[in-house]
Design a protein around this motif. Structure first.
Motif, PDB file in Angstrom:
ATOM      1  N   LYS A   3       0.846  -1.184   0.000  1.00 57.11           N
ATOM      2  CA  LYS A   3       0.000   0.000   0.000  1.00 57.11           C
ATOM      3  C   LYS A   3       0.889   1.244   0.000  1.00 57.11           C
ATOM      4  O   LYS A   3       1.824   1.356   0.793  1.00 57.11           O
ATOM      5  CB  LYS A   3      -0.908   0.010   1.232  1.00 57.11           C
ATOM      6  CG  LYS A   3      -2.061  -0.974   1.182  1.00 57.11           C
ATOM      7  CD  LYS A   3      -3.106  -0.556   0.171  1.00 57.11           C
ATOM      8  CE  LYS A   3      -4.287  -1.510   0.189  1.00 57.11           C
ATOM      9  NZ  LYS A   3      -5.309  -1.137  -0.823  1.00 57.11           N
ATOM     10  N   GLN A 144      -2.865  -4.489   5.766  1.00 57.82           N
ATOM     11  CA  GLN A 144      -2.374  -3.303   5.073  1.00 57.82           C
ATOM     12  C   GLN A 144      -3.409  -2.183   5.096  1.00 57.82           C
ATOM     13  O   GLN A 144      -3.057  -1.004   5.256  1.00 57.82           O
ATOM     14  CB  GLN A 144      -2.007  -3.657   3.636  1.00 57.82           C
ATOM     15  CG  GLN A 144      -0.760  -4.510   3.506  1.00 57.82           C
ATOM     16  CD  GLN A 144      -0.525  -4.986   2.083  1.00 57.82           C
ATOM     17  OE1 GLN A 144      -1.189  -4.553   1.149  1.00 57.82           O
ATOM     18  NE2 GLN A 144       0.431  -5.893   1.919  1.00 57.82           N
ATOM     19  N   GLU A 145      -4.684  -2.550   4.927  1.00 51.70           N
ATOM     20  CA  GLU A 145      -5.752  -1.538   4.979  1.00 51.70           C
ATOM     21  C   GLU A 145      -5.805  -0.890   6.361  1.00 51.70           C
ATOM     22  O   GLU A 145      -5.961   0.320   6.488  1.00 51.70           O
ATOM     23  CB  GLU A 145      -7.100  -2.186   4.647  1.00 51.70           C
ATOM     24  CG  GLU A 145      -7.242  -2.653   3.195  1.00 51.70           C
ATOM     25  CD  GLU A 145      -7.363  -1.502   2.219  1.00 51.70           C
ATOM     26  OE1 GLU A 145      -7.488  -0.342   2.660  1.00 51.70           O
ATOM     27  OE2 GLU A 145      -7.345  -1.763   0.996  1.00 51.70           O
TER      28      GLU A 145
END
Length: 210
Positions: A3, A144-145
């Motif tokens: 990301k 990751q979010e």
């Protein structure tokens, strides 16, 4: 899969004051998750650039769904390395930070560049970038979010903390503040280096990322 995050901001303060405030931004009421900071290396190069490496410890609260997956005894603190390069000739401050532990769960690398604005007087331009990755098979995407959302929240707090430090410097001479800060930090670096000299994860000299 990584990301990526990038944003820019105009800081309504001179570059000299921003650099001085950068060294004095902890503690502040917006960054209570930052527990400790230590200078482990400092050098002025032949071309008058100031290289520094700091070790910071921050709280690392996991989301509820992650607490189910990972051991209860897992450390809730994260150690961060921060390399910085102050270039007084080109009037830039570049920082590069990354976490030392919990890297399998999530790795966060950040680069910030503070530059003196040529077009806008008494303004410093900031470009912030971050790369967030996870090595947890099957859960890397939600991790990751989560990391991206937390990073966005923390970078807002970081800006407020810098503004807080800048407000404390009003009326002070930035050149004197920077000189005194470097002197104090150099003394702390000698003490911290003794205790961290044997730590393989903390190299002695900062890398030059610019």
């Amino acid at each position: 899969m990584v990301k990526y995050f990038c944003n820019t901001a105009d800081i309504r303060s001179t570059w000299d004051h921003v650099v001085s405030a950068f060294w004095q931004r902890y503690p502040n009421p917006f960054s209570t998750h930052v527990l400790t900071e230590d200078v482990v290396y400092r050098e002025v190069t032949a071309d008058n650039r100031l290289l520094s490496r700091r070790l910071l410890m921050k709280t690392n609260r996991l989301p509820r769904w992650a607490e189910v997956l990972f051991p209860t005894g897992m450390s809730r603190s994260v150690y961060i390395i921060e390399d910085s390069i102050v270039d007084p000739v080109n009037r830039s401050l570049t920082t590069y930070t990354w976490n030392l532990n919990h890297t399998t769960l999530m790795s966060v690398e950040e680069r910030c560049i503070f530059r003196d604005s040529v077009e806008q007087p008494a303004t410093t331009l900031l470009k912030r970038e971050a790369w967030i990755s996870s090595g947890v098979y099957g859960f890397s995407r939600p991790i990751q979010e989560f990391g991206l959302a937390r990073f966005k929240s923390n970078q807002v707090k970081a800006m407020k903390g810098l503004e807080y430090a800048l407000s404390n410097l009003q009326g002070e001479t930035p050149q004197r503040l920077l000189r005194d800060t470097v002197k104090d930090a150099s003394e702390k670096a000698k003490e911290a280096a003794k205790s961290l000299a044997s730590a393989a994860a903390v190299p002695q000299k900062p890398q030059q990322y610019v």
